[in-house]
Design an enzyme around this catalytic site. Sequence first.
Site, PDB file in Angstrom:
ATOM      1  N   LYS A   5      11.887  10.474  75.184  1.00  0.00           N
ATOM      2  CA  LYS A   5      12.034  10.038  76.306  1.00  0.00           C
ATOM      3  C   LYS A   5      10.756   9.541  77.146  1.00  0.00           C
ATOM      4  O   LYS A   5       9.885  10.397  77.091  1.00  0.00           O
ATOM      5  CB  LYS A   5      12.670  11.274  77.270  1.00  0.00           C
ATOM      6  N   LYS A  37       8.918  14.516  75.596  1.00  0.00           N
ATOM      7  CA  LYS A  37       9.002  13.885  76.842  1.00  0.00           C
ATOM      8  C   LYS A  37       7.916  13.631  77.523  1.00  0.00           C
ATOM      9  O   LYS A  37       6.911  14.501  77.845  1.00  0.00           O
ATOM     10  CB  LYS A  37       9.969  14.989  77.771  1.00  0.00           C
TER      11      LYS A  37
HETATM   12  C1  PBG Z   1      14.500  16.652  84.915  1.00  0.00           C
HETATM   13  C2  PBG Z   1      14.603  15.306  84.315  1.00  0.00           C
HETATM   14  C3  PBG Z   1      14.102  14.104  84.659  1.00  0.00           C
HETATM   15  C4  PBG Z   1      14.805  13.137  83.890  1.00  0.00           C
HETATM   16  C5  PBG Z   1      15.863  13.697  83.255  1.00  0.00           C
HETATM   17  N1  PBG Z   1      15.610  14.981  83.604  1.00  0.00           N
HETATM   18  C6  PBG Z   1      12.936  13.845  85.608  1.00  0.00           C
HETATM   19  C7  PBG Z   1      11.653  14.229  85.494  1.00  0.00           C
HETATM   20  O1  PBG Z   1      11.269  14.926  84.409  1.00  0.00           O
HETATM   21  O2  PBG Z   1      10.957  13.971  86.351  1.00  0.00           O
HETATM   22  C8  PBG Z   1      14.508  11.623  83.936  1.00  0.00           C
HETATM   23  C9  PBG Z   1      15.596  10.787  84.004  1.00  0.00           C
HETATM   24  C10 PBG Z   1      15.454   9.357  84.279  1.00  0.00           C
HETATM   25  O3  PBG Z   1      14.329   8.782  84.578  1.00  0.00           O
HETATM   26  O4  PBG Z   1      16.486   8.653  84.037  1.00  0.00           O
HETATM   27  N2  PBG Z   1      13.085  17.196  84.561  1.00  0.00           N
END
Ligand code: PBG
Length: 329
Positions: free
Chosen positions: A250, A197
């Site tokens: 992601k 991520k």
């Molecule tokens: C929570 C999380 C996030 C997303 C999914 N889980 C936000 C982040 O990490 O800032 C992002 C999902 C999206 O942008 O659609 N940590």
Amino acid sequence: MECQFHRGRRLRRTETLRAMFRETRLTASDLVQPYFVLEHENPEVEKPIGSMPGQYQLGLSALVETVRKAVDTGLQSVLLFGIPKEKDERGSQAYAEEGIVQQAVRELKETFPELVVVTDVCLCEYTSHGHCGLIRNGEVQNDPTLELIARTALSHARSGADIVAPSDMMDGRVAAIRDILDKDGYSHVPIISYAVKYASSFYGPFREAAESTPSFGDRRSYQMDVANAREGLREATADLDEGADALMVKPALPYLDILRDLRERFDCPLAAYQVSGEFSMIKAAAKEGWLDPIATALESLTAIKRAGADLIFSYFTTELLEKELIPLR
Ligand code: PBG
């Protein structure tokens, strides 16, 4: 002799030929629709999310009704995010038995037993400071956060979640979750780890949707540097060693190289998250009349699957099902 050249067009002549030789097909079972469930005195509330046209913060009964319509068109799986009424330093509503996600899981599983309910396991929507872990001296603490992340996952499993998906990026959280789930009788609940991520600008619209913008600093001390590919393989290996059942990359489209790297290296199921920014860019361009949102969404999702994803989290899921643009299985 006449020069022979490659006649690729032979197999593209008609739609039937193209269908016969198509290598990648999207189906409804590839797709998961994320929802934002809002803790609110009016359970029927539906608040449009400005940055994500067509997506809403939904009160509990609004969620059930919205999901009902989607299930009728073939929706098979949802991902839940919660927006609690009260936030505190320790994100205690993330692991509260009566937390909004816990309530939503119970309602959804009771109403739609066949629906696969995945929960996002993180603290950032629940902490007053908006970070994904506990803060001490201005820094996000890794090890003290693990217990809270594990408790959050356990409370989701106890409510009936089919899959838990930790997105916090603390080191060791997959092991901590696996351990607590196994000890409490939930060895059958799989973990999809957001293993790779990135600290991405593409999450911008989500932070409005989930009200989770950090009140200071950013997430770069725990989410990955966008410039790194090899580091992603190390994260993936670590999470598999700790017991992850599937790995997630992601965002998706800007990181297809990473997805392909993982596909070549690992045999486990892979998921990809087409994040809020990927969704909102298409919606915004479509509003200007610059591109066809549905064709572009289908193209993006097909590309993500072609690169190696078995499962895709996408805000386009319900719209594509509603328009009957993808087969159910
Ligand atoms: C929570 C999380 C996030 C997303 C999914 N889980 C936000 C982040 O990490 O800032 C992002 C999902 C999206 O942008 O659609 N940590």
